[in-house]
Design a protein around this motif. Structure first.
Motif, mmCIF file in Angstrom:
data_model
loop_
_atom_site.group_PDB
_atom_site.id
_atom_site.type_symbol
_atom_site.label_atom_id
_atom_site.label_comp_id
_atom_site.label_asym_id
_atom_site.label_seq_id
_atom_site.Cartn_x
_atom_site.Cartn_y
_atom_site.Cartn_z
ATOM 1 N N HIS A 34 0.947 -1.554 -0.150
ATOM 2 C CA HIS A 34 0.284 0.121 0.135
ATOM 3 C C HIS A 34 0.749 0.683 -0.222
ATOM 4 O O HIS A 34 0.748 2.089 -0.781
ATOM 5 C CB HIS A 34 -0.965 0.139 1.222
ATOM 6 N N SER A 35 2.023 1.396 0.710
ATOM 7 C CA SER A 35 2.943 2.426 0.782
ATOM 8 C C SER A 35 4.063 2.459 -0.444
ATOM 9 O O SER A 35 3.545 3.548 -0.524
ATOM 10 C CB SER A 35 3.910 2.562 1.827
ATOM 11 N N LYS A 36 3.814 1.095 -1.327
ATOM 12 C CA LYS A 36 4.843 1.726 -2.021
ATOM 13 C C LYS A 36 3.629 2.077 -3.502
ATOM 14 O O LYS A 36 4.265 2.867 -4.170
ATOM 15 C CB LYS A 36 5.095 0.375 -2.669
ATOM 16 N N ALA A 37 2.237 1.405 -3.495
ATOM 17 C CA ALA A 37 1.381 2.174 -4.622
ATOM 18 C C ALA A 37 1.182 3.482 -4.224
ATOM 19 O O ALA A 37 0.971 4.405 -5.256
ATOM 20 C CB ALA A 37 0.181 1.394 -4.328
ATOM 21 N N THR A 38 1.160 3.965 -2.909
ATOM 22 C CA THR A 38 0.799 5.384 -2.426
ATOM 23 C C THR A 38 2.065 6.465 -3.349
ATOM 24 O O THR A 38 1.871 7.380 -3.705
ATOM 25 C CB THR A 38 0.740 4.961 -1.196
ATOM 26 N N SER A 39 3.576 5.948 -2.897
ATOM 27 C CA SER A 39 4.105 7.143 -3.016
ATOM 28 C C SER A 39 4.448 6.766 -5.075
ATOM 29 O O SER A 39 4.450 7.599 -5.629
ATOM 30 C CB SER A 39 5.284 6.687 -2.248
ATOM 31 N N ASP A 40 4.408 5.920 -5.513
ATOM 32 C CA ASP A 40 3.661 5.278 -6.890
ATOM 33 C C ASP A 40 3.280 6.382 -7.720
ATOM 34 O O ASP A 40 3.049 7.225 -8.559
ATOM 35 C CB ASP A 40 4.030 4.210 -7.383
ATOM 36 N N LEU A 41 1.514 6.137 -6.570
ATOM 37 C CA LEU A 41 0.640 7.172 -6.910
ATOM 38 C C LEU A 41 0.698 9.069 -6.924
ATOM 39 O O LEU A 41 0.398 9.204 -8.086
ATOM 40 C CB LEU A 41 -0.958 6.400 -6.292
ATOM 41 N N ILE A 42 1.694 8.984 -6.367
ATOM 42 C CA ILE A 42 1.943 10.607 -5.919
ATOM 43 C C ILE A 42 2.827 10.860 -6.932
ATOM 44 O O ILE A 42 2.890 12.350 -7.100
ATOM 45 C CB ILE A 42 2.772 10.488 -4.485
ATOM 46 N N LEU A 43 4.055 10.074 -7.265
ATOM 47 C CA LEU A 43 4.707 10.876 -8.029
ATOM 48 C C LEU A 43 3.859 10.540 -9.627
ATOM 49 O O LEU A 43 4.185 11.459 -10.517
ATOM 50 C CB LEU A 43 5.721 9.425 -7.851
ATOM 51 N N ALA A 44 2.869 9.841 -10.178
ATOM 52 C CA ALA A 44 2.872 9.992 -10.991
ATOM 53 C C ALA A 44 1.385 11.396 -11.175
ATOM 54 O O ALA A 44 1.583 11.650 -12.368
ATOM 55 C CB ALA A 44 1.890 9.282 -11.211
ATOM 56 N N ALA A 45 1.051 11.597 -10.160
ATOM 57 C CA ALA A 45 0.046 12.548 -9.996
ATOM 58 C C ALA A 45 1.420 13.740 -10.430
ATOM 59 O O ALA A 45 0.731 14.811 -10.731
ATOM 60 C CB ALA A 45 -0.478 12.936 -9.533
ATOM 61 N N ILE A 46 2.152 13.933 -9.415
ATOM 62 C CA ILE A 46 3.249 14.705 -9.630
ATOM 63 C C ILE A 46 3.534 14.983 -10.802
ATOM 64 O O ILE A 46 3.857 16.381 -11.770
ATOM 65 C CB ILE A 46 4.738 14.796 -9.122
ATOM 66 N N LEU A 47 4.388 14.287 -11.726
ATOM 67 C CA LEU A 47 4.873 13.589 -13.079
ATOM 68 C C LEU A 47 3.861 14.658 -14.049
ATOM 69 O O LEU A 47 4.225 14.942 -14.921
ATOM 70 C CB LEU A 47 5.370 12.903 -13.445
ATOM 71 N N ASN A 48 2.957 14.263 -14.145
ATOM 72 C CA ASN A 48 1.774 14.243 -14.666
ATOM 73 C C ASN A 48 1.031 15.995 -14.891
ATOM 74 O O ASN A 48 0.981 17.395 -16.048
ATOM 75 C CB ASN A 48 0.346 13.872 -14.884
ATOM 76 N N SER A 49 0.974 16.508 -13.536
ATOM 77 C CA SER A 49 0.627 18.019 -13.087
ATOM 78 C C SER A 49 2.035 18.758 -13.717
ATOM 79 O O SER A 49 1.652 20.036 -14.682
ATOM 80 C CB SER A 49 0.697 18.581 -11.480
ATOM 81 N N LEU A 50 3.952 17.766 -13.663
ATOM 82 C CA LEU A 50 4.947 18.986 -14.161
ATOM 83 C C LEU A 50 4.536 18.812 -15.557
ATOM 84 O O LEU A 50 4.811 20.103 -16.252
ATOM 85 C CB LEU A 50 5.786 18.414 -13.873
ATOM 86 N N ASP A 51 4.440 17.903 -16.199
ATOM 87 C CA ASP A 51 4.411 18.142 -17.444
ATOM 88 C C ASP A 51 2.923 19.031 -18.348
ATOM 89 O O ASP A 51 2.877 19.712 -19.393
ATOM 90 C CB ASP A 51 3.863 16.446 -18.324
#
Length: 151
Positions: A34-51
């Motif tokens: 769950h922790s890994k999925a959460t950090s990966d989910l946050i990372l993906a959202a951050i990368l999308n926002s920056l893009d």
């Protein structure tokens, strides 16, 4: 409600926010997943926002196993102080609206270097000159690495 997230490796991952929240916390392996999925989910959202906001030279650095402060570090540039501030503000707003992640933001007033602490992911947004001066990427890259994992 499930959503598709485009990750840095350009794969679509179907993540259900309700299934992440409902995963059993009693089992240590499930909690780690769950922790890994959460950090990966946050990372993906951050990368999308920056893009979406036209951030430049976006680089992600995997800190798992190297630092206790976060799982990922993201470094990006904006062309001006105004763009750096806007990128940072929109990122914090999107993370709160989409994932319920409340970020701590430092440095937005000057717009030279903004630090966004999203818990498992730390984001640095720089003006190009300031980024070149501090060279955070070099500090966190594995020894002998010429270039980090960029998007």
């Amino acid at each position: 409600m499930p959503g598709l997230i485009r990750c840095a490796n350009q794969e679509d991952i179907d993540l259900s926010f309700t299934s992440l929240a409902a995963s059993p916390a009693s089992d240590g392996a499930a909690r780690a997943a769950h922790s890994k999925a959460t950090s990966d989910l946050i990372l993906a959202a951050i990368l999308n926002s920056l893009d979406d906001d036209k951030a430049e030279e976006v680089m992600q650095i995997d800190l798992r196993g190297r630092s206790e402060m976060a799982d990922w570090m993201v470094i990006a540039s904006g062309r001006s102080s105004r763009q750096v501030g806007a990128i940072s503000e929109k990122l914090a707003d999107r993370l709160k609206a989409e994932l319920g992640v409340v970020c701590k933001v430092e440095g937005k007033e000057t717009g030279d270097w903004v630090l966004i602490d999203a818990g498992d992911v730390i984001v640095h947004v720089f003006r190009p000159e300031v980024r070149e001066f501090y060279q955070l990427e070099k500090m966190w890259q594995p020894t002998g690495a010429a270039a980090g994992s960029s998007r």
